[in-house]
Scaffold this motif. Structure first.
Motif, PDB file in Angstrom:
ATOM      1  N   LEU A  81      31.407  38.406  27.131  1.00  0.00           N
ATOM      2  CA  LEU A  81      30.824  39.442  27.983  1.00  0.00           C
ATOM      3  C   LEU A  81      29.410  39.821  27.543  1.00  0.00           C
ATOM      4  CD1 LEU A  81      33.902  41.829  28.494  1.00  0.00           C
ATOM      5  CD2 LEU A  81      32.974  40.143  30.090  1.00  0.00           C
ATOM      6  N   HIS A 137      26.644  37.555  28.598  1.00  0.00           N
ATOM      7  CA  HIS A 137      26.246  37.558  30.014  1.00  0.00           C
ATOM      8  C   HIS A 137      25.597  38.870  30.457  1.00  0.00           C
ATOM      9  CE1 HIS A 137      28.999  34.087  30.120  1.00  0.00           C
ATOM     10  NE2 HIS A 137      28.413  33.755  31.255  1.00  0.00           N
ATOM     11  N   PHE A 138      25.915  39.971  29.782  1.00  0.00           N
ATOM     12  CA  PHE A 138      25.414  41.277  30.200  1.00  0.00           C
ATOM     13  C   PHE A 138      24.845  42.037  29.000  1.00  0.00           C
ATOM     14  CE2 PHE A 138      29.265  40.415  32.829  1.00  0.00           C
ATOM     15  CZ  PHE A 138      28.640  40.250  34.059  1.00  0.00           C
ATOM     16  N   ILE A 163      27.694  46.928  29.587  1.00  0.00           N
ATOM     17  CA  ILE A 163      28.981  46.338  29.955  1.00  0.00           C
ATOM     18  C   ILE A 163      30.122  46.994  29.182  1.00  0.00           C
ATOM     19  CG2 ILE A 163      28.943  44.464  28.255  1.00  0.00           C
ATOM     20  CD1 ILE A 163      30.163  44.288  31.928  1.00  0.00           C
ATOM     21  N   THR A 183      21.861  44.192  36.128  1.00  0.00           N
ATOM     22  CA  THR A 183      22.230  42.833  35.715  1.00  0.00           C
ATOM     23  C   THR A 183      23.707  42.534  35.969  1.00  0.00           C
ATOM     24  OG1 THR A 183      22.787  43.488  33.436  1.00  0.00           O
ATOM     25  CG2 THR A 183      20.483  42.955  33.897  1.00  0.00           C
ATOM     26  N   LEU A 184      24.488  43.554  36.343  1.00  0.00           N
ATOM     27  CA  LEU A 184      25.925  43.360  36.521  1.00  0.00           C
ATOM     28  C   LEU A 184      26.254  42.473  37.713  1.00  0.00           C
ATOM     29  CD1 LEU A 184      27.210  46.983  35.775  1.00  0.00           C
ATOM     30  CD2 LEU A 184      27.090  45.025  34.220  1.00  0.00           C
ATOM     31  N   ASP A 190      25.054  39.613  38.159  1.00  0.00           N
ATOM     32  CA  ASP A 190      24.880  38.217  37.745  1.00  0.00           C
ATOM     33  C   ASP A 190      26.171  37.573  37.239  1.00  0.00           C
ATOM     34  OD1 ASP A 190      22.206  38.577  38.322  1.00  0.00           O
ATOM     35  OD2 ASP A 190      21.682  39.122  36.254  1.00  0.00           O
ATOM     36  N   GLY A 191      27.232  38.325  37.127  1.00  0.00           N
ATOM     37  CA  GLY A 191      28.461  37.795  36.559  1.00  0.00           C
ATOM     38  C   GLY A 191      29.212  36.866  37.501  1.00  0.00           C
ATOM     39  N   THR A 192      29.850  35.857  36.936  1.00  0.00           N
ATOM     40  CA  THR A 192      30.674  34.918  37.702  1.00  0.00           C
ATOM     41  C   THR A 192      32.097  35.467  37.816  1.00  0.00           C
ATOM     42  OG1 THR A 192      31.364  33.693  35.730  1.00  0.00           O
ATOM     43  CG2 THR A 192      29.299  33.006  36.795  1.00  0.00           C
ATOM     44  N   VAL A 212      33.920  35.353  34.510  1.00  0.00           N
ATOM     45  CA  VAL A 212      33.474  36.376  33.562  1.00  0.00           C
ATOM     46  C   VAL A 212      34.086  37.730  33.914  1.00  0.00           C
ATOM     47  CG1 VAL A 212      31.469  37.673  32.724  1.00  0.00           C
ATOM     48  CG2 VAL A 212      31.331  35.191  32.956  1.00  0.00           C
ATOM     49  N   TRP A 213      34.149  38.048  35.207  1.00  0.00           N
ATOM     50  CA  TRP A 213      34.722  39.321  35.621  1.00  0.00           C
ATOM     51  C   TRP A 213      36.237  39.357  35.411  1.00  0.00           C
ATOM     52  CZ3 TRP A 213      32.113  43.444  35.657  1.00  0.00           C
ATOM     53  CH2 TRP A 213      30.769  43.448  36.031  1.00  0.00           C
ATOM     54  N   PHE A 223      36.514  40.272  31.907  1.00  0.00           N
ATOM     55  CA  PHE A 223      36.238  41.707  31.825  1.00  0.00           C
ATOM     56  C   PHE A 223      37.489  42.520  32.141  1.00  0.00           C
ATOM     57  CE2 PHE A 223      35.358  45.622  34.115  1.00  0.00           C
ATOM     58  CZ  PHE A 223      34.469  46.290  33.289  1.00  0.00           C
TER      59      PHE A 223
END
Length: 308
Positions: free
Chosen positions: A27, A30-31, A36, A207-208, A210-212, A215-216, A219
């Motif tokens: 995480l 990516h953020f 995050i 930037t949140l 931009d997550g795939t 990735v989420w 999360f």
């Protein structure tokens, strides 16, 4: 709930927490880490309140409980998660997992200090072994004292904050259900972390997007299972069996974090890491008093049968 049931729950939580170190590593790659983390903990807080609402355990805290909630949130949520996220940006999940393994030992130390109990020579030996294990672990990821990884020091501050919070949680458990305490701490802590992120990471909220999806998904697993359910169960265990006793199970988290780093992140393991793990676990077993308890039980059992 029987102690054996609590022990099984703790083993499961340690598995989740161990793997969660690798998830958080993903995480923060990516953020922005603080942004995050505040969102993850807020999601966890909402999850806890939903569970408490469904089980009809919600209530407004009493005035004296507010002090425990605030300082618990400051240590267990803000400081612990801030330094954990910041540290994982600079260090490996392997190093982080090993340093986090100092949690039981630090909890035992704080328990002794606050309760003014002098350590026995066995526990003192444990403190020394644990300290050597952390030092070896830190140096294993760097090139010596002149280039010590700052991320390792952040992880150490993270576990120091969490260990101190366990003492507060234990004290609060005398009047407040620790699962309810967990919900309030997560919500207040997430708000404080978000305010901190606005200062430390301006524009981080943008930037949140931009997550795939993968990735989420990571999360959601981290927020719901590791942070929400994990902290509810662990803090409940503290209230039932004690801070030092519950913290002993964090040894397993160290093992699972090593396995997770190798499995999910393909991070290399060096001989120094295994030596550090041996020293840390040895230090925890000695310093937490679990070895002394085992000797005492065997001694009492011996005299019991010989007195008959």
């Amino acid at each position: 709930m029987r102690k054996t049931h609590i022990y099984f729950l703790l083993v499961g939580i340690m598995l989740i927490w161990g793997f969660n170190v690798s998830i958080i590593k993903i995480l923060v790659a990516h953020f922005p880490p603080v942004t995050i983390t505040s969102l993850r903990i807020f999601t966890a807080g909402v999850t806890v309140f939903i569970i408490l609402g469904l089980t009809k355990q919600l209530r407004i805290p009493y005035k004296n409980e507010g002090v425990y909630i605030f300082f618990g949130a400051l240590l267990s949520v803000v400081s612990h998660h801030y330094f954990l996220a910041a540290g994982l940006v600079s260090t490996t999940a392997v190093n982080a997992g090993l340093i986090l393994g100092m949690g039981p030992l630090l909890t035992a130390v704080f328990s002794m200090i606050l309760l003014k109990r002098k350590p026995t020579w066995i526990r003192l030996a444990g403190f020394i072994l644990g300290g050597l294990g952390v030092t070896l672990t830190i140096l294993a990821g760097g090139k010596g004292f002149t280039s010590m990884n700052s991320g390792d020091l952040d992880i150490l501050l993270s576990i120091l904050s969490q260990a101190m919070s366990f003492i507060i949680i234990r004290k609060a458990s005398e009047t407040m259900d620790t699962r309810l305490l967990t919900g309030y701490m997560l919500m207040i802590g997430s708000i404080l972390l978000f305010i901190l992120s606005l200062w430390a990471e301006p524009g981080g909220i943008h930037t949140l997007t931009d997550g795939t999806p993968l990735v989420w998904l990571a999360f959601a697993i981290s927020a719901v299972f590791a942070t929400a359910v994990g902290h509810m169960v662990y803090n409940y265990a503290i209230g039932q069996i004690g801070a030092a006793e519950a913290s002993i199970f964090m040894n397993l988290s160290t093992f699972f974090s090593l396995a997770g780093a190798a499995l999910f992140l393909s991070e290399p393991l060096f001989p120094a890491h295994f030596f550090g793990l041996i020293l840390i676990v040895s230090g925890v077993v000695l310093g937490s008093g679990s070895l002394e308890e085992l000797f005492l039980k065997k001694k009492n059992k011996f005299f019991y049968y010989h007195d008959k």
